[in-house]
Enzyme design. Structure first.
Site, short mmCIF file in Angstrom:
data_model
loop_
_atom_site.label_atom_id
_atom_site.label_comp_id
_atom_site.label_asym_id
_atom_site.label_seq_id
_atom_site.Cartn_x
_atom_site.Cartn_y
_atom_site.Cartn_z
CB CYS A 179 43.30 23.23 22.45
SG CYS A 179 42.06 24.11 21.40
NE ARG A 197 48.72 20.15 16.53
CZ ARG A 197 47.74 20.49 17.23
NH1 ARG A 197 46.52 21.15 16.92
NH2 ARG A 197 47.80 20.28 18.45
CG HIS A 235 39.59 22.49 15.96
ND1 HIS A 235 40.91 22.39 16.53
CD2 HIS A 235 40.21 21.24 15.14
CE1 HIS A 235 41.76 22.13 16.15
NE2 HIS A 235 41.52 21.23 15.25
CD GLU A 245 39.91 19.40 22.70
OE1 GLU A 245 40.18 20.59 22.00
OE2 GLU A 245 38.98 19.05 23.27
CG ASP A 246 43.72 19.64 18.39
OD1 ASP A 246 42.60 19.49 18.31
OD2 ASP A 246 44.33 20.87 18.20
NE ARG A 261 44.49 21.91 11.01
CZ ARG A 261 45.01 22.40 12.03
NH1 ARG A 261 44.87 21.87 12.96
NH2 ARG A 261 45.77 23.73 11.75
N1 GLY Z 1 47.54 26.29 16.17
C1 GLY Z 1 46.48 25.33 16.52
C2 GLY Z 1 46.35 24.33 15.25
O1 GLY Z 1 46.42 24.79 14.18
O2 GLY Z 1 46.08 23.12 15.39
#
Ligand code: GLY
Length: 268
Positions: free
Chosen positions: A258, A85, A161, A65-66, A131
């Site tokens: 997620c 990421r 989040h 999802e991120d 984030r």
């Molecule tokens: N482990 C999930 C995140 O930190 O994005």
């Protein structure tokens, strides 16, 4: 048609990013079994699963999802706030491209995790979190407002989040932990509070679509079995709950939203 894009658990899942939780041992086979069961719950609700491979160098890839925000009008390819990421993004963008949706990529210096984006009708709430930065929110506003969306920044604290603290559980109902986000940012929808004993219980995945167990067509929430008190609150509001065991995934700071990106075609 409702598709759920998911992603295999990386062999290095235990090396995931952590922000608010201490690192504890993760049983990767148990995490994989829970992820399989989560996908089956989506299938029961009428989703067709498209699972993308993962790799050792993307420990958090299961939290797909991120990496993107999918709307009817197209997909926004995110730029995750945790630099490691960002390696997850190209494979997801390629998978989304196969659906033929228009795509737009957020550009540096914007950062945005899809877990910070909550869409309720034409309202888009974006968490100003560790984030997601102001530039990420501004780029989303410039992209989405021409399509009639109203973008609103919401401060988030004490959790990873926005959707750790608030999620949609129906067309006009949201589940919230008011200790982590200001409730007055969400004027309009009915608010259901998490049980005070279950602060992590605000992450629910509302699946509204045709077919499967969703016989009335008004949706079901996929919801962690670990939060029975809040689950009963949802049911008391007439919300149907499909419980799943996801506690092994939760050790990596992931929730039920997620682990998929829902892509819908046709009437909702
Ligand atoms: N482990 C999930 C995140 O930190 O994005």
């Amino acid at each position: 048609m409702l598709f759920a894009l998911t992603r295999e658990i990386s062999p290095r899942f235990a090396e995931c990013q952590l922000t608010h939780l201490p690192r504890v041992a993760i049983d990767i086979e148990r995490a994989r079994a829970q992820h399989d069961a989560y996908e089956w719950a989506l299938v029961e609700l009428g989703c067709t699963i498209r699972r993308i491979d993962s790799a050792p160098e993307t420990p958090d890839a299961v939290f797909i999802e991120d990496t993107a925000v999918v709307l009817r009008e197209g997909a926004v390819i995110a730029r995750p706030g945790a630099e490691p990421r960002r390696a997850e993004v190209p494979a997801v963008a390629a998978a989304l491209a196969r659906f033929g949706l228009p795509q737009h990529e957020l550009a540096a210096p914007a950062t945005l995790d899809g877990g910070d984006v909550l869409v309720v009708g034409r309202q888009v709430f974006i968490g100003a979190s560790a984030r997601t930065n102001v530039e990420g929110i501004d780029q989303m506003r410039r992209l989405l407002e021409p399509f009639g969306y109203r973008v609103r920044a919401v401060p988030v604290h004490s959790c990873l989040h926005l959707k750790s603290a608030v999620t949609a559980v129906g067309r006009d109902t949201i589940l919230i932990n008011r200790d982590w986000v200001p409730a007055d940012a969400f004027a309009g929808p009915t608010l259901v509070d998490v049980d005070p004993d279950e602060p992590h219980a605000a992450n629910a995945l509302w699946v509204a679509g045709p077919g499967g167990l969703d016989l009335r067509g008004d949706g079901v929430v996929i919801y962690p079995a670990a939060y029975p008190k809040t689950g009963r609150r949802l049911e008391a509001h007439g919300i149907r709950v499909r419980a799943v065991e996801v506690d092994e995934l939760a050790k990596a700071e992931g929730g039920v939203t997620c682990c998929s990106l829902l892509v819908k075609f046709g009437r909702s």
